[in-house]
Design an enzyme around this catalytic site. Structure first.
Site, PDB file in Angstrom:
ATOM      1  N   SER A 237       0.834  -1.201   0.000  1.00 46.12           N
ATOM      2  CA  SER A 237       0.000   0.000   0.000  1.00 46.12           C
ATOM      3  C   SER A 237       0.866   1.248   0.000  1.00 46.12           C
ATOM      4  O   SER A 237       2.013   1.222   0.462  1.00 46.12           O
ATOM      5  CB  SER A 237      -0.900   0.029   1.234  1.00 46.12           C
ATOM      6  OG  SER A 237      -0.142   0.324   2.402  1.00 46.12           O
ATOM      7  N   ASP A 238       0.322   2.337  -0.544  1.00 44.85           N
ATOM      8  CA  ASP A 238       0.936   3.627  -0.230  1.00 44.85           C
ATOM      9  C   ASP A 238       0.776   3.840   1.266  1.00 44.85           C
ATOM     10  O   ASP A 238      -0.115   3.269   1.913  1.00 44.85           O
ATOM     11  CB  ASP A 238       0.273   4.750  -1.034  1.00 44.85           C
ATOM     12  CG  ASP A 238       1.187   5.958  -1.190  1.00 44.85           C
ATOM     13  OD1 ASP A 238       2.172   6.082  -0.418  1.00 44.85           O
ATOM     14  OD2 ASP A 238       0.932   6.788  -2.081  1.00 44.85           O
ATOM     15  N   TRP A 239       1.600   4.674   1.826  1.00 44.39           N
ATOM     16  CA  TRP A 239       1.682   4.805   3.280  1.00 44.39           C
ATOM     17  C   TRP A 239       0.379   5.388   3.838  1.00 44.39           C
ATOM     18  O   TRP A 239       0.024   6.527   3.572  1.00 44.39           O
ATOM     19  CB  TRP A 239       2.890   5.647   3.650  1.00 44.39           C
ATOM     20  CG  TRP A 239       4.121   4.843   3.945  1.00 44.39           C
ATOM     21  CD1 TRP A 239       4.894   4.936   5.073  1.00 44.39           C
ATOM     22  CD2 TRP A 239       4.722   3.820   3.144  1.00 44.39           C
ATOM     23  NE1 TRP A 239       5.928   4.026   5.007  1.00 44.39           N
ATOM     24  CE2 TRP A 239       5.854   3.317   3.842  1.00 44.39           C
ATOM     25  CE3 TRP A 239       4.408   3.250   1.916  1.00 44.39           C
ATOM     26  CZ2 TRP A 239       6.663   2.312   3.347  1.00 44.39           C
ATOM     27  CZ3 TRP A 239       5.216   2.232   1.417  1.00 44.39           C
ATOM     28  CH2 TRP A 239       6.329   1.773   2.132  1.00 44.39           C
ATOM     29  N   GLY A 240      -0.345   4.549   4.576  1.00 45.53           N
ATOM     30  CA  GLY A 240      -1.601   4.981   5.175  1.00 45.53           C
ATOM     31  C   GLY A 240      -2.796   4.913   4.243  1.00 45.53           C
ATOM     32  O   GLY A 240      -3.850   5.472   4.542  1.00 45.53           O
ATOM     33  N   ALA A 241      -2.666   4.199   3.124  1.00 47.33           N
ATOM     34  CA  ALA A 241      -3.747   4.191   2.123  1.00 47.33           C
ATOM     35  C   ALA A 241      -4.859   3.202   2.450  1.00 47.33           C
ATOM     36  O   ALA A 241      -5.953   3.316   1.916  1.00 47.33           O
ATOM     37  CB  ALA A 241      -3.181   3.876   0.742  1.00 47.33           C
TER      38      ALA A 241
END
Length: 760
Positions: free
Chosen positions: A236-240
């Site tokens: 995932s993108d960070w915090g997605a």
């Protein structure tokens, strides 16, 4: 990434068998901000992921953006600059250098390259992206990935997918039709995945057609894995991640960063309820374990270098080959070494060489024009004025710049966009340069014999408003820490410029394809321009632009001759053209190959880039450029059949130096897949059946004898005959049964459908 062997599968299964369910679940989330969970005592190592695509930021595990305590590293040109090189060999060298920098910093996965399409020049993160064109984007990204992976480091293609704006990036849904999705927004990723074979792919923050990318089974499993054959790890993108259970089912393996146990708890609860199976957890955990094992191998490939000085040299070479000479009136460049030069602008001593946000690199040093010019001119031939500080006009600094410029033979104006104008996190509000930089161009060009504008920016800017005040315009993009040295190498002629624009430079923001629909609202961004992105839009509309896609000048000239195209049995095509350097200097030429479909049943662009080759040609010499095209290079996405389709018939291959500088053309004929894109069923218009002689004869008899026409169609006035003909031809086949008075029975319609279908 090398596909796992049966031996590695067995090893992975054995390692997973040692773990409890909770331990396997723990593998699916970060141990901190940049590192994964590991069980080294059981042979499962942790690995480190880190930004970025233009230089590695080695940071502590609890650091977020990494700017506070990052170790220094070499900053390479951004993708917006690298793409202007149009050089896959250089892109691979860039990737190899990134891998070397990552190894120096103990980073296992570099979070890049970023490769979303530049839908609008206002995108705040455009400096991280390659181009408005998926072919150029995909080929260069694949080369970067190949270079990174060759150095024993994993690459992470991002942001998958349709991530084209920073405005509401966490909540916006890109509403895009299937044809545009396939031809424009996914095609570059497809090329990079299938040719580059990255270790990981990163899902984006946004949604596509209402489904968040991190939870999008169709994107992450259906297209990425099942269609394209991706065998790596999806992160995932960070915090997605919003719904960890849905994301895991969709195909997202690793959630980053650590979610404070929330993701693990959600997965555990779903296992107990039966919403998830142990197989779902094992599948994702196996991918994490396999990647960790790859980085722990004793025979891990060695990087190309371990010297930061050598990496800086590579960064300089990339910058040199990526600089675009947009304009050069009166042979202003290269400058003679007897010239009195005024260096003006704050970027002359503090160049902007990278973008803001997660890709920002802490550098140990960077070159400046004010220092580098001493390699070319003695100090008594160089004057300097800051000219401005920030974006607001300072009259005192401006007056000083005018006074200095008036004493010089030529003014080098170092201007562009400031770090407060374009960055991750927000989009630009205008195409204009800052007011202070515009004032410098206006006032200085009025008093100096010649003016050279040197641009620092990550995406297209308004040039039209000041274009004619500049004798030469040099576009550096954001060229990394060595960009000032590279710029002066070009300005004084040590390097012959060879960069080409990787995005169209429009005359006005209002001219851009997405202008009416950007940035969207109510959590929706409607991509109503569909496939008409960048030059596809401008060329189709024959709209004037400041500079077209693929444009760039050289200190020499090239002539094209003897174009040839050979069609092979599999309908791939080899394109060749002889290119002669007719000038007096050695140099690179970028040969661009576009495809035009001569007759198509769907709207297609005037031309589409399908291949390119950057070739070195000595003065007076001729070189044959060879570009290979495959069948897909002639296809469009058929929304009716949900597949790529090549229509039979003639195509024109255009060979040129930009999308609007076509130097040679050659035609080819392909058998293709089908004569038309239409679905053949009861609702298909009559005109698609007229190629069947039996059916056409019945239609002709029906029209000539139908009572509505008085039984004498030929006696009708010309306009009436045309109206009748067009009406019948456009009528759904089903309708004939209702209006023909029995001339077309149910069986006749079924027979016509069967015959036309069989012809396909």
């Amino acid at each position: 990434m090398t596909p796992p062997s049966s031996t590695s599968d067995d090893t992975t299964s054995g390692l997973l068998a040692q773990l409890t369910t909770d331990e396997k679940i723990a593998l699916l989330s970060g141990a901190g901000y940049w590192r994964t969970v590991g069980y080294p005592e059981r042979g499962i190592a942790a690995f480190t992921l880190n930004d970025g695509p233009h230089g590695v930021r080695a940071v502590s595990a609890d650091d977020h953006l990494g700017a506070s305590n990052a170790a220094t590293a070499v900053c390479f040109p951004t993708a917006s600059a690298l793409s202007c090189s149009w050089d896959t060999s250089l892109a691979r060298a860039h990737g190899s250098a990134l891998a070397a920098a990552a190894r120096l910093a103990d980073v296992d996965v570099v979070l890049g390259p970023a490769m979303n399409i530049k839908r609008t020049p206002l995108g705040g993160r455009n400096f991280e992206y390659f181009s408005e064109d998926p072919c150029l984007t995909g080929r260069l990204a694949a080369a970067v990935v190949s270079g990174v992976e060759s150095g024993g480091v994993g690459a992470s293609l991002k942001h998958f997918a349709v991530n084209n704006q920073e405005y509401d990036r966490f909540t916006i849904s890109a509403e895009v039709d299937e044809r545009a999705l396939r031809e424009i927004y996914l095609r570059g990723f497809e090329i990079a995945v299938t040719e580059g074979r990255p270790a990981t792919v990163m899902s984006a923050y946004n949604a596509v057609n209402g489904v968040p990318c991190s939870e999008n089974h169709r994107l992450l499993t259906g297209i990425l894995r099942e269609e394209w054959g991706f065998d790596g790890l999806v992160v995932s993108d960070w915090g997605a991640v919003q719904d960890r259970v849905t994301a895991l089912r969709a195909g997202l393996d690793l959630e980053m960063p650590a979610s404070q146990g929330l993701g693990a708890a959600a997965i555990g609860a779903a296992l107990k309820s039966g919403e998830l199976s142990e197989e779902d957890v094992d599948r994702a955990a196996a991918r994490v374990v396999e990647l960790a094992a790859r980085f722990a191998r004793e025979d891990r490939p060695e990087p190309v270098t371990t010297s930061e000085a050598e990496l800086a040299d590579i960064a300089r070479t990339i910058a040199q080959q990526s600089i675009v000479l947009l304009r050069n009136e009166r042979g202003t460049l290269p400058l003679k070494r007897t010239t009195a030069v005024a260096l003006i602008g704050e970027f002359a001593e503090n160049p902007r060489f990278q973008g803001g946000g997660s890709s920002n690199v802490q550098v140990a040093s960077f070159t400046t024009a004010r220092k580098e010019i001493s390699r070319f001119l003695p100090s008594d031939q160089v004057l300097h004025a800051r000219g401005c500080e920030g974006e607001e006009i300072d009259e005192a600094l401006l007056d000083e710049a005018v006074e200095v410029a008036a004493q010089a033979d030529v003014a080098l104006l170092f201007v562009g966009l400031t770090e407060m104008t374009e960055s991750e996190g927000f989009d630009r509000e205008t195409l204009s340069l800052p007011a202070s930089h515009l004032a410098l161009i206006d006032r200085v060009s009025a008093v100096t014999p010649r003016t050279v504008v040197v641009l620092h920016k990550g995406s297209a800017v308004d040039i039209a408003s000041w274009h004619d005040k500049a004798d030469a315009i040099l576009d550096l993009n954001l060229g990394g820490q060595e960009v000032a040295a590279a710029a002066l190498d070009v300005i004084f002629g040590d390097v012959n410029p060879s960069g080409r624009t990787s995005e169209t430079v429009p005359l006005r923001l209002e001219d851009t394809p997405a202008h009416l629909d950007y940035p969207g609202g109510l959590r929706r961004a409607h991509y109503r321009e569909s496939i008409w992105v960048g030059y596809r839009y401008y060329d189709r509309r024959k709209m004037p632009v400041a500079y077209p896609f693929g444009h760039g000048l050289s200190y020499t000239d090239f002539a094209y001759a003897d174009p040839r195209a050979v069609v092979h049995d599999d309908e791939s095509v080899t394109v060749e053209v002889a290119v002669r350097n007719v000038g007096e200097r050695d140099g690179f030429e970028v040969v661009q190959v576009y495809v035009h479909d001569d007759v198509s049943s769907v709207a297609r662009p005037e031309r589409e880039l399908r291949g390119f080759s950057k070739i070195w040609i000595a003065a007076g010499e001729s070189v044959t450029a060879r570009i290979e095209l495959d069948r897909r290079d002639f296809a469009f996405w058929d929304e009716h059949r949900d597949r790529w389709t090549i229509e039979s018939g003639a195509f024109t291959i255009e060979i040129g130096s930009s999308s609007r500088d076509i130097r040679a053309r050659v035609g080819v004929d392909l058998a293709g897949d089908a004569p038309t894109a239409e679905i053949i069923d009861r609702h298909t218009p009559v005109r698609y059946f007229l190629g069947d002689p039996e059916f056409a004869a019945v239609i002709e008899q029906f029209v000539s004898s139908y009572p509505m026409f008085g039984g004498d169609f030929d006696s009708l006035p010309p306009l009436a005959r045309r109206i009748v003909t067009e009406t019948i031809n456009g009528m759904p086949l089903e309708k004939l049964r209702l209006v023909s008075g029995g001339a077309f029975s149910e069986d006749a319609i079924a027979s016509a459908i069967a015959r036309l279908t069989s012809l396909r």
